[in-house]
Enzyme design. Sequence first.
Site, PDB file in Angstrom:
ATOM      1  N   LYS A   1       0.791  -1.229   0.000  1.00 24.70           N
ATOM      2  CA  LYS A   1       0.000   0.000   0.000  1.00 24.70           C
ATOM      3  C   LYS A   1       0.829   1.289   0.000  1.00 24.70           C
ATOM      4  CE  LYS A   1      -4.418  -1.333   0.197  1.00 24.70           C
ATOM      5  NZ  LYS A   1      -5.479  -0.822  -0.693  1.00 24.70           N
TER       6      LYS A   1
ATOM      7  N   SER B   1       0.559 -10.163  -0.894  1.00 26.53           N
ATOM      8  CA  SER B   1       0.372  -8.711  -0.854  1.00 26.53           C
ATOM      9  C   SER B   1       0.648  -8.066   0.493  1.00 26.53           C
ATOM     10  CB  SER B   1      -1.046  -8.355  -1.307  1.00 26.53           C
ATOM     11  OG  SER B   1      -2.006  -8.980  -0.466  1.00 26.53           O
TER      12      SER B   1
END
Length: 409
Positions: free
Chosen positions: A55, A308
């Site tokens: 992110k 992720s």
Amino acid sequence: MDVSEQVYQDSIKALDILKDVIHITPLDYSRTFSELSKGKIFLKLENLQKTGSFKIRGAYYKIWSLGDEKFKGVIAASAGNHAQGVALAATLQKTKSIIVMPETAPIAKINATKGYGAEVILYGKNFDDAMSKAVELSKEKGYNLIHAYDDLKIISGQGTISHEILQQMPVKPDIVVIPIGGGGLISGNAIVLKKRLGNKVKVIGVEPSYVAKYSRGLKEGKPINIKEAPPGLMDGLIVKGSGNYTFEFIKEYVDDIVKVNDSEVARSMFLLLERAKTLAEGAGAASLAAVLENKIDVENKNVVVLISGGNVDITRISNILNYELAKSGRIIKLTGIIPDLPGWLDKVLEKLAAAKLNVIDIRHDRITPLIDPGTALIEVLVETPEPSVIDEVISDLNSIGLKFSKALP
């Protein structure tokens, strides 16, 4: 220039902006997962990125793109990873940040977000509740709203991952597997992959089975919102709403979407930790779960699996480890009835020790009405290096007049 071309060109620009900010995360070939899946599996380890997830890429590039506007402050809503990315990105660029997080957000993510310099406000039960509050506060305070996924700059920043993958891969990837929450991650990377490799690469998305909004939306031909989004192990993917940009990008550039459940993801997290020495959160392990559960045909293919994120509470890891050990028969509870006389418990423990079973816990109950007077109910929780020995131990115990069997831990 169409919108997807804009995202692609911006992703190239973002690479340069981010080069001194982020880690170039490893692309690790996994022999273990290759053997299990019959493909050639490469793990792109964004769990090792700053803040523990991808992110930071989109967040930093978005805030940078605001120019002097960023000094008014930024605000975001997030279940955790976007929160940390925005918090650190804002701090690095010397501006204030407020993060609205659901009340159900993991404590580790809340504390980490505060540690990166943000003011944290807990509101609502899920991402969408938190997002409504963030929109309200951004208008009230005049802060810039940093959307978690449905923003072209965010999408472009996330797409930098695939530029790295193509630089790192010893061969061209046939398949790239990417988790889907809001859709920003897969949108940016699908655009980059398709612009660079065309239809030679397949981009496969992975959604939680209980929040499969893009799977449903593509069938219905329009973005949809899930009315009820239950809590689950893949908290980073539990987003009720589809993005407008992301829906169109996914429709055009993603080849297929598959679904996984929490049990499948728990196994993936367990195997990543045990076999690859990699700590992944539920959302981060979803892509590997799809491969290991044969949701995708990867046989003889070069496959990149995007891990992720790795931000997971230690207590949750403990629960998953015990769950998987019990499920695989490496932790087993034995229950039996013995005479309530000196020496009998010792005989049981001698049999267990001889079979190299390690006793974790033991319960001795002589007053339960489930047994006859003069006997005792024994429950023993044991670790075993080989589940097959348990039946032999039970047979051995029962051969001396006892009544033992396996029970659920």
